[in-house]
Enzyme design. Structure first.
Site, PDB file in Angstrom:
ATOM      1  N   ASP A  45      34.681  46.051  39.540  1.00  0.00           N
ATOM      2  CA  ASP A  45      35.592  44.985  39.958  1.00  0.00           C
ATOM      3  C   ASP A  45      35.245  44.512  41.366  1.00  0.00           C
ATOM      4  O   ASP A  45      35.319  43.321  41.670  1.00  0.00           O
ATOM      5  CB  ASP A  45      37.034  45.483  39.899  1.00  0.00           C
ATOM      6  CG  ASP A  45      38.049  44.346  39.980  1.00  0.00           C
ATOM      7  OD1 ASP A  45      37.827  43.304  39.320  1.00  0.00           O
ATOM      8  OD2 ASP A  45      39.054  44.489  40.690  1.00  0.00           O
ATOM      9  N   CYS A 136      41.122  35.230  34.639  1.00  0.00           N
ATOM     10  CA  CYS A 136      41.156  36.389  35.518  1.00  0.00           C
ATOM     11  C   CYS A 136      42.435  36.380  36.353  1.00  0.00           C
ATOM     12  O   CYS A 136      43.213  37.333  36.338  1.00  0.00           O
ATOM     13  CB  CYS A 136      39.928  36.401  36.414  1.00  0.00           C
ATOM     14  SG  CYS A 136      39.883  37.823  37.546  1.00  0.00           S
ATOM     15  N   TYR A 140      45.458  38.825  34.904  1.00  0.00           N
ATOM     16  CA  TYR A 140      45.871  40.004  35.660  1.00  0.00           C
ATOM     17  C   TYR A 140      47.355  39.936  36.011  1.00  0.00           C
ATOM     18  O   TYR A 140      48.053  40.961  35.999  1.00  0.00           O
ATOM     19  CB  TYR A 140      45.027  40.142  36.926  1.00  0.00           C
ATOM     20  CG  TYR A 140      43.801  41.001  36.746  1.00  0.00           C
ATOM     21  CD1 TYR A 140      43.688  42.231  37.366  1.00  0.00           C
ATOM     22  CD2 TYR A 140      42.746  40.592  35.922  1.00  0.00           C
ATOM     23  CE1 TYR A 140      42.571  43.037  37.201  1.00  0.00           C
ATOM     24  CE2 TYR A 140      41.628  41.377  35.747  1.00  0.00           C
ATOM     25  CZ  TYR A 140      41.539  42.595  36.385  1.00  0.00           C
ATOM     26  OH  TYR A 140      40.431  43.395  36.204  1.00  0.00           O
ATOM     27  N   TYR A 165      49.308  43.558  41.144  1.00  0.00           N
ATOM     28  CA  TYR A 165      49.099  42.395  40.286  1.00  0.00           C
ATOM     29  C   TYR A 165      50.397  41.809  39.720  1.00  0.00           C
ATOM     30  O   TYR A 165      50.373  40.744  39.103  1.00  0.00           O
ATOM     31  CB  TYR A 165      48.118  42.740  39.168  1.00  0.00           C
ATOM     32  CG  TYR A 165      46.722  42.934  39.712  1.00  0.00           C
ATOM     33  CD1 TYR A 165      46.034  41.875  40.302  1.00  0.00           C
ATOM     34  CD2 TYR A 165      46.098  44.178  39.692  1.00  0.00           C
ATOM     35  CE1 TYR A 165      44.772  42.034  40.831  1.00  0.00           C
ATOM     36  CE2 TYR A 165      44.832  44.353  40.215  1.00  0.00           C
ATOM     37  CZ  TYR A 165      44.169  43.280  40.787  1.00  0.00           C
ATOM     38  OH  TYR A 165      42.922  43.443  41.337  1.00  0.00           O
ATOM     39  N   GLU A 207      37.060  38.865  29.924  1.00  0.00           N
ATOM     40  CA  GLU A 207      38.102  39.735  30.477  1.00  0.00           C
ATOM     41  C   GLU A 207      38.318  40.948  29.566  1.00  0.00           C
ATOM     42  O   GLU A 207      38.421  42.085  30.029  1.00  0.00           O
ATOM     43  CB  GLU A 207      39.414  38.964  30.642  1.00  0.00           C
ATOM     44  CG  GLU A 207      39.468  38.067  31.858  1.00  0.00           C
ATOM     45  CD  GLU A 207      39.427  38.853  33.155  1.00  0.00           C
ATOM     46  OE1 GLU A 207      40.190  39.841  33.286  1.00  0.00           O
ATOM     47  OE2 GLU A 207      38.618  38.507  34.032  1.00  0.00           O
TER      48      GLU A 207
END
Length: 222
Positions: A45, A136, A140, A165, A207
């Site tokens: 990440d 993304c 998230y 998140y 993803e």
């Protein structure tokens, strides 16, 4: 009134639902995810975020006005400085040094995903750029919010990830990107919207593959 981003979200619904069912995400939720898998994810990440920052730099270049330039500049700064610093600090809690992150090879899926978003950002319009990164940012936020609403994680370090998140600050970034994309596509043709949908679906699939990559600790086969 249905917005274009609502259509995008609906088109990717099966993929996003699969994200929430993935054993990696469920392992975060129930605290059973093996730490070595999460460490692998954190490093990949970090490598992903380096190129994700470059996408926002293209956003500054392609922005149609000063206000939008400033917002993409803020996104770039938040990702490259604030989020990356937080990421490094979080990784330290798992015993991962900055040197280890920088020296780890990029996994195949990380490489493919970042090449995809960078290509869209470089060769496409601003709307295409947003469609490429939105799964993304938005995805998230959805995962973080859903896991928080389900009670979070009994593992403190995983709970910290969920809270990050699910935070108002992070959710606001995705909301702004969706609002801008809806503005940019207000008069777009059906063909243009289909092109944006393809980018959105490709990124949504990546993803999912990113979770799978972390779960299997994917490596180059040769």
């Amino acid at each position: 009134m249905t917005q274009f981003t609502d259509e995008l979200r609906q088109s990717a619904a099966p993929i996003w639902e699969a994200d929430l069912r993935h054993p990696f995400v469920r392992g975060i939720a129930d605290g059973t995810l093996p730490p070595d898998k999460f460490k692998f994810y954190l490093i990949q990440d970090y490598l992903f975020l380096l190129d994700y920052s470059r996408v926002f730099a293209y956003g500054v270049i392609k922005a149609p006005d000063e206000a939008t330039m400033a917002l993409f500049s803020q996104l770039l700064n938040e990702t490259l400085n604030t989020e990356m610093d937080l990421h490094r600090g979080y990784c330290e809690k798992f015993g991962i040094s900055a040197a280890e992150m920088e020296q780890t090879p990029v996994a195949p899926t990380t490489h493919a995903y970042t090449r995809h978003v960078l290509n869209v950002a470089q060769s496409g319009t601003l709307a295409e750029l947003i469609a490429g990164v939105l799964p993304c940012q938005w995805g998230y936020a959805e995962i973080g919010t859903t896991l928080a609403e389900q009670g979070g994680s009994p593992e403190p370090l995983y709970q910290e990830w969920i809270e990050m998140y699910a935070s108002d600050e992070f959710l606001a970034l995705g909301k702004w990107l969706r609002s801008l994309l809806n503005e940019l596509t207000a008069e777009s043709s059906s063909a243009e919207k289909e092109r944006l949908k393809r980018h959105f679906l490709f990124s949504s699939r990546y993803e999912y593959l990113f979770w799978e990559m972390a779960w299997t600790q994917e490596a180059w086969q040769i």
